[in-house]
Design an enzyme around this catalytic site. Sequence first.
Site, PDB file in Angstrom:
ATOM      1  N   HIS A 114       0.809  -1.225   0.000  1.00 52.14           N
ATOM      2  CA  HIS A 114       0.000   0.000   0.000  1.00 52.14           C
ATOM      3  C   HIS A 114       0.842   1.275   0.000  1.00 52.14           C
ATOM      4  O   HIS A 114       0.359   2.325   0.411  1.00 52.14           O
ATOM      5  CB  HIS A 114      -0.943   0.004   1.206  1.00 52.14           C
ATOM      6  CG  HIS A 114      -2.011  -1.038   1.124  1.00 52.14           C
ATOM      7  ND1 HIS A 114      -2.791  -1.415   2.185  1.00 52.14           N
ATOM      8  CD2 HIS A 114      -2.431  -1.790   0.075  1.00 52.14           C
ATOM      9  CE1 HIS A 114      -3.643  -2.358   1.804  1.00 52.14           C
ATOM     10  NE2 HIS A 114      -3.435  -2.612   0.536  1.00 52.14           N
ATOM     11  N   CYS A 125       5.652  13.024 -13.486  1.00 53.13           N
ATOM     12  CA  CYS A 125       6.581  12.073 -14.134  1.00 53.13           C
ATOM     13  C   CYS A 125       6.424  10.648 -13.605  1.00 53.13           C
ATOM     14  O   CYS A 125       7.091   9.743 -14.094  1.00 53.13           O
ATOM     15  CB  CYS A 125       8.029  12.535 -13.962  1.00 53.13           C
ATOM     16  SG  CYS A 125       8.677  12.337 -12.284  1.00 53.13           S
TER      17      CYS A 125
HETATM   18  P1  OAD Z   1      -6.995  -2.904  10.692  1.00 53.00           P
HETATM   19  O1  OAD Z   1      -7.024  -1.715  11.576  1.00 53.00           O
HETATM   20  O2  OAD Z   1      -8.166  -3.151   9.816  1.00 53.00           O
HETATM   21  O3  OAD Z   1      -6.810  -4.204  11.564  1.00 53.00           O
HETATM   22  C1  OAD Z   1      -5.822  -4.277  12.552  1.00 53.00           C
HETATM   23  C2  OAD Z   1      -5.817  -5.687  13.086  1.00 53.00           C
HETATM   24  O4  OAD Z   1      -4.785  -5.788  14.031  1.00 53.00           O
HETATM   25  C3  OAD Z   1      -7.112  -6.104  13.785  1.00 53.00           C
HETATM   26  O5  OAD Z   1      -7.514  -7.381  13.304  1.00 53.00           O
HETATM   27  C4  OAD Z   1      -6.718  -6.186  15.260  1.00 53.00           C
HETATM   28  O6  OAD Z   1      -7.406  -7.224  15.943  1.00 53.00           O
HETATM   29  C5  OAD Z   1      -5.242  -6.509  15.159  1.00 53.00           C
HETATM   30  N1  OAD Z   1      -4.418  -6.062  16.283  1.00 53.00           N
HETATM   31  C6  OAD Z   1      -4.539  -4.925  17.016  1.00 53.00           C
HETATM   32  N2  OAD Z   1      -3.565  -4.841  17.919  1.00 53.00           N
HETATM   33  C7  OAD Z   1      -2.780  -5.951  17.759  1.00 53.00           C
HETATM   34  C8  OAD Z   1      -1.607  -6.442  18.392  1.00 53.00           C
HETATM   35  N3  OAD Z   1      -1.004  -5.768  19.387  1.00 53.00           N
HETATM   36  N4  OAD Z   1      -1.106  -7.631  17.968  1.00 53.00           N
HETATM   37  C9  OAD Z   1      -1.713  -8.321  16.983  1.00 53.00           C
HETATM   38  N5  OAD Z   1      -2.810  -7.911  16.342  1.00 53.00           N
HETATM   39  C10 OAD Z   1      -3.345  -6.737  16.718  1.00 53.00           C
HETATM   40  O7  OAD Z   1      -5.641  -2.822   9.844  1.00 53.00           O
HETATM   41  P2  OAD Z   1      -5.241  -3.582   8.488  1.00 53.00           P
HETATM   42  O8  OAD Z   1      -5.840  -4.940   8.448  1.00 53.00           O
HETATM   43  O9  OAD Z   1      -3.774  -3.461   8.359  1.00 53.00           O
HETATM   44  O10 OAD Z   1      -5.166   0.456   3.532  1.00 53.00           O
HETATM   45  O11 OAD Z   1      -5.927  -2.677   7.416  1.00 53.00           O
HETATM   46  C11 OAD Z   1      -5.768  -3.001   6.057  1.00 53.00           C
HETATM   47  C12 OAD Z   1      -5.785  -1.755   5.206  1.00 53.00           C
HETATM   48  O12 OAD Z   1      -6.952  -0.999   5.478  1.00 53.00           O
HETATM   49  C13 OAD Z   1      -4.673  -0.785   5.494  1.00 53.00           C
HETATM   50  O13 OAD Z   1      -3.455  -1.115   4.880  1.00 53.00           O
HETATM   51  C14 OAD Z   1      -5.205   0.491   4.958  1.00 53.00           C
HETATM   52  C15 OAD Z   1      -6.627   0.412   5.481  1.00 53.00           C
HETATM   53  O14 OAD Z   1      -7.536   1.045   4.748  1.00 53.00           O
HETATM   54  C16 OAD Z   1      -4.905   1.581   2.847  1.00 53.00           C
HETATM   55  O15 OAD Z   1      -4.620   2.626   3.372  1.00 53.00           O
HETATM   56  C17 OAD Z   1      -4.986   1.414   1.372  1.00 53.00           C
END
Ligand code: OAD
Length: 247
Positions: A114, A125
């Site tokens: 991402h 460019c």
């Molecule tokens: P999320 O915020 O959707 O999910 C975070 C996950 O981390 C959840 O499932 C939590 O349960 C888990 N979590 C929280 N604290 C934790 C810890 N200490 N140890 C282990 N797990 C933990 O984030 P992403 O799945 O990364 O995209 O989100 C995916 C994408 O959505 C991002 O890359 C972003 C967003 O829109 C873009 O910006 C294009």
Amino acid sequence: MTTHSQSGPIVVLTGAGISAESGLATFRGAGGLWEGHRFEDVATPQAFARDPALVQRFYNLRRAQLREPGVQPNAAHLALARLERHRPGEVLVVTQNVDDLHERAGSRNLIHLHGELMRALCLACRASSSWAEELGAGCVCPACGVAGWLRPDIVWFGEMPYRMDEVERALARCALFISIGTSGQVYPAAGFAAVVRAAGDARTIELNVERSAVGAAFAEHFPGPAGETVPHLVEMLLAEPGRLDRR
Ligand code: OAD
């Protein structure tokens, strides 16, 4: 930007949860807001076209936060880098995160699906340049010298994730797929475990504080905070690599 393309039998997908213990907010925490904003207002090309100053300000704050001395790689980032050092050429980290904590921890074979907070993309460019400072309307592209066309090098909703061809090749041949701290709500990453399972008999492990939306696609679950579960898993893999990366 990391440019290694070598992929190995261990693919590790990471999401915002791996950086939570470093002090960076996840996306879908309390209230479904990210640092007080709706995704639609800061993470789409339409939002940037509508209000570039708001979007630049939002990412400028995120960039500044990443440079705060207190924001450092945690035990999970460090453990993944250690795994790569001990299994050179065999570990590929695919992160949805735009922070640079994996590279600061020492991961080298790394794909930022991402984009990256610390890079700017020139709409004139198309060059991506390293960018650690504030971005704004008058900034000049280091590659082409044109002012006013730089935006954060972030893949927004509605845009294509980076380097998917390399990721797909790695998923098809991996023996072990590990997913850490991602909610399984954003595709294509949310579909990686299903792709791996369809491709063969790779071992699939999910590490998360709670079962993700695609938890059923994984054969094994390590519940708990990444700062504890990832070092534990890495220790196990390094102690008995032959047994643990095969089902
Ligand atoms: P999320 O915020 O959707 O999910 C975070 C996950 O981390 C959840 O499932 C939590 O349960 C888990 N979590 C929280 N604290 C934790 C810890 N200490 N140890 C282990 N797990 C933990 O984030 P992403 O799945 O990364 O995209 O989100 C995916 C994408 O959505 C991002 O890359 C972003 C967003 O829109 C873009 O910006 C294009």
